[in-house]
Design a protein around this motif. Sequence first.
Motif, short mmCIF file in Angstrom:
data_model
loop_
_atom_site.label_atom_id
_atom_site.label_comp_id
_atom_site.label_asym_id
_atom_site.label_seq_id
_atom_site.Cartn_x
_atom_site.Cartn_y
_atom_site.Cartn_z
N GLU A 5 0.84 -1.21 0.00
CA GLU A 5 0.00 0.00 0.00
C GLU A 5 0.87 1.25 0.00
N ARG A 8 2.26 1.72 -3.49
CA ARG A 8 1.24 2.26 -4.40
C ARG A 8 1.04 3.76 -4.17
N HIS A 9 1.04 4.14 -2.88
CA HIS A 9 0.88 5.56 -2.56
C HIS A 9 2.04 6.39 -3.11
N ARG A 10 3.28 5.91 -2.94
CA ARG A 10 4.45 6.62 -3.46
C ARG A 10 4.36 6.79 -4.97
N ALA A 11 3.96 5.72 -5.65
CA ALA A 11 3.86 5.77 -7.11
C ALA A 11 2.77 6.75 -7.54
N LYS A 12 1.65 6.74 -6.84
CA LYS A 12 0.55 7.66 -7.15
C LYS A 12 0.99 9.10 -6.96
N MET A 13 1.65 9.39 -5.85
CA MET A 13 2.11 10.75 -5.57
C MET A 13 3.21 11.19 -6.55
N ARG A 15 3.37 10.25 -9.70
CA ARG A 15 2.66 10.62 -10.93
C ARG A 15 2.01 11.99 -10.79
N ARG A 16 1.42 12.22 -9.63
CA ARG A 16 0.77 13.52 -9.40
C ARG A 16 1.78 14.65 -9.41
N LYS A 17 2.94 14.42 -8.80
CA LYS A 17 4.00 15.45 -8.79
C LYS A 17 4.46 15.76 -10.21
#
Length: 202
Positions: A5, A8-13, A15-17
């Motif tokens: 989890e 996944r959060h690091r990867a999501k952030m 992408r957002r960055k």
Amino acid sequence: MDPEEAARHRAKMARRKAVQDAEVAGKTIDAKGLLIVHTGPGKGKSTAAFGLALRMLGRGGRVGVVQFIKGAWESGERAALESFGERVAWHSMGEGFTWETQDLARDIAAAERAWGMARAMLADPSFDLLVLDELNIALRYGYLPLEAVVAELVARREGLHVVVTGRNAKPELVAAADLVTEMGAVKHHFAAGVKAQRGIEY
């Protein structure tokens, strides 16, 4: 936390960055004097403008305030901002709300005096931010010539920020503005019988 989890959060952030960084990189104007309008039926239009004034003062700027309708009562924000001395020029030039004065000629004369002060501040290079509090009300009731006022605001000197507050901003002013925020009225304590309070409304 579950390692998967967290990953996944690091990867999501990440992408957002990347999206945010690309959007910022696409901006080409480093600085611009803004015409800002705070309007709508909700509470907080003037409060937000005075928050910007405080931010500008915190950055070493000079602020001018012209109040077009308010004028009868001492406000907490005026007392606070005037503690900055010469860095704040505050002029409460209204004579109260229109239902209090009940005198059209007097209301128009007060608005004209306030606009005269605003024009003098627009021409003064020492100001970084002007707050034209409740100018929208004066324009709504036709106390001032809308086309001429908007033209002067648009033609202000480069680098000067101007905030106009009040309900029912005219479409012409909204079209000319760089930033428009409409305060929505979801719930207000006044409707439940609570009077204006020191430190909240004034």
